[in-house]
Design an enzyme around this catalytic site. Structure first.
Site, PDB file in Angstrom:
ATOM      1  N   HIS A  56       0.806  -1.159  -0.092  1.00 33.40           N
ATOM      2  CA  HIS A  56      -0.040   0.280  -0.139  1.00 33.40           C
ATOM      3  C   HIS A  56       0.782   1.069   0.097  1.00 33.40           C
ATOM      4  O   HIS A  56       2.151   1.058   0.165  1.00 33.40           O
ATOM      5  CB  HIS A  56      -0.952   0.140   1.143  1.00 33.40           C
ATOM      6  CG  HIS A  56      -2.068  -1.150   1.017  1.00 33.40           C
ATOM      7  ND1 HIS A  56      -3.075  -1.156   2.071  1.00 33.40           N
ATOM      8  CD2 HIS A  56      -2.089  -2.062   0.359  1.00 33.40           C
ATOM      9  CE1 HIS A  56      -3.919  -1.930   1.894  1.00 33.40           C
ATOM     10  NE2 HIS A  56      -3.546  -2.670   0.452  1.00 33.40           N
ATOM     11  N   GLU A  58       1.041   3.758   2.105  1.00 36.58           N
ATOM     12  CA  GLU A  58       1.841   4.004   3.194  1.00 36.58           C
ATOM     13  C   GLU A  58       3.208   3.231   3.311  1.00 36.58           C
ATOM     14  O   GLU A  58       4.202   3.735   3.933  1.00 36.58           O
ATOM     15  CB  GLU A  58       1.009   3.890   4.683  1.00 36.58           C
ATOM     16  CG  GLU A  58      -0.233   4.576   4.380  1.00 36.58           C
ATOM     17  CD  GLU A  58      -1.585   4.016   3.853  1.00 36.58           C
ATOM     18  OE1 GLU A  58      -2.410   4.300   4.360  1.00 36.58           O
ATOM     19  OE2 GLU A  58      -1.186   3.378   3.060  1.00 36.58           O
ATOM     20  N   CYS A  90      -1.968  -0.998   7.359  1.00 36.61           N
ATOM     21  CA  CYS A  90      -1.060   0.290   7.236  1.00 36.61           C
ATOM     22  C   CYS A  90      -1.140   1.145   8.666  1.00 36.61           C
ATOM     23  O   CYS A  90      -0.086   1.499   8.810  1.00 36.61           O
ATOM     24  CB  CYS A  90      -1.531   1.180   6.024  1.00 36.61           C
ATOM     25  SG  CYS A  90      -1.436   0.496   4.580  1.00 36.61           S
TER      26      CYS A  90
END
Length: 372
Positions: A56, A58, A90
């Site tokens: 992802h 992040e 995350c």
């Protein structure tokens, strides 16, 4: 609230939104998300979500930031996730990195997140703020957000027409009504869509493939689902629709076993929904939502285009207007019921008017009438 944020906050979130846009063609069915990590007024990490199953935004930004993330601020375009999917939460990664402040644009309506990410960050002692440049983030993810909020995908109805509102000659000929630039623009629309939907008559007449044919667009191996409403299974097994890789779904009312078997052998997925499935557009959209379809591009003839507008199921109406006239006996851009009162008309507002080559692209948002 926006009053919480200064000019630097706005600039960093704007950078995160630009990063999120890099996943426009590839992140689906996941949302397009960007993240920047800022330490003492310097960006030390950038990341975006490229593809489902990969890291992802992040995680990518934290990987680049390394130890410089400790005490830093993370700007994220969507609430950090708090659940285990194909990647870890995350929110946990942000906590473990030593980040001290998280600013995100919009809440994630996915029930697996829905406030849990922000709550986990706050419980760990991080300062959490939201709502910065929320409209820009919403525009990047209209389908993901609508699917999780309402159980329906975001629908764009695309039509190319002449100045006198005709989409084809009376004999059906329509290639090429618009110029090369407009046709290339439509390829980009297809590329960002989760599904391209058409009617059986249009597919049969044009032997349409409904694929993204622009090789310069990197889809990272993803292909939009191709969906055809075919109540009587008139699409032929020899159609080019089945000569391409990727799924081609026919939604039908027919129980003709021989036709079904031939189409399945050709590569079709034949789907029957309860009731008058191929004509119940709401049921079709709910079915597509259940398959994680976020954005639908409707490329169809005037009858089906008109049906989406009449049913109030079009979120955007995209009209490519070519500088030609085809005559009054040509095909209309949408078939809608005859009205007796002007007050019963279908109203739109102009969202954007853009010149694309020699043509115009009008982006119109339907104005839904209030129920008495």
């Amino acid at each position: 609230m926006s009053s919480l944020f200064d000019a630097a906050d706005h600039a960093y979130m704007a950078e995160a939104i630009q990063l999120a846009a890099k996943g426009l063609y590839t992140a689906d069915p996941n949302p397009r998300v960007g993240c920047v990590v800022v330490q003492t007024e310097q960006i030390v990490g950038r990341g975006f979500h490229r593809k489902a199953g990969e890291l992802h935004a992040e995680a990518n930004a934290l990987r680049e930031a390394g130890t410089r993330a400790r005490g830093a601020t993370a700007y994220v375009t969507l609430e950090p996730c708090a659940h285990h999917g194909r990647t870890g939460p995350c929110a946990d990664a942000l906590i473990e990195s030593g980040i001290s402040r998280v600013v995100y644009a919009i809440d994630d309506p996915n029930p697996a997140v829905a406030g849990r990410g922000a709550a986990r960050l706050r419980e760990a002692g991080l300062r959490v703020e939201s709502g910065l440049l929320s409209a820009a983030s919403e525009r990047l993810n209209p389908g993901f957000l609508k699917r999780h909020r309402l159980g329906l995908p975001y629908v764009r109805v695309k039509v190319a027409a002449s100045l006198d509102g005709r989409t084809a000659l009376a004999n059906g000929r329509s290639q090429w009504l618009t110029g090369a630039a407009a046709r290339a623009d439509v390829q980009r629309l297809r590329a960002r869509s989760s599904a391209v939907l058409s009617g059986a008559s249009t597919v049969d007449r044009d032997d349409a493939r409904l694929t993204v044919r622009d090789a310069s667009i990197d889809l990272a191996g993803r292909r939009p689902l191709r969906v055809v409403l075919d109540p009587h299974l008139i699409v032929k097994p020899s159609a080019r629709l089945f000569g391409e890789e990727g799924a081609a779904v026919l939604i039908t009312n027919s129980d003709d076993a021989a036709k079904t078997a031939a189409l399945v052998a050709a590569g079709a997925e034949v789907v029957r929904l309860p009731g008058d499935s191929a004509r119940d557009l709401g049921a079709v959209l709910r079915y597509l939502s259940s398959r994680a379809v976020n954005e639908v591009l409707v490329e169809a003839g005037p009858r089906l285009a008109g049906s989406f507008i009449e049913a109030g199921l079009a979120d955007e109406f995209l009209l490519y207007l070519a500088p030609h006239m085809l005559g009054h006996d040509g095909a209309p851009l949408a078939m809608l019921p005859m009205l007796d009162e002007l007050g019963d008309r279908w109203d739109f507002r102009f969202s954007e008017v853009t010149r694309v080559g020699e043509d115009l692209r009008l982006t119109l948002i339907p104005i839904l009438k209030e129920t008495p």
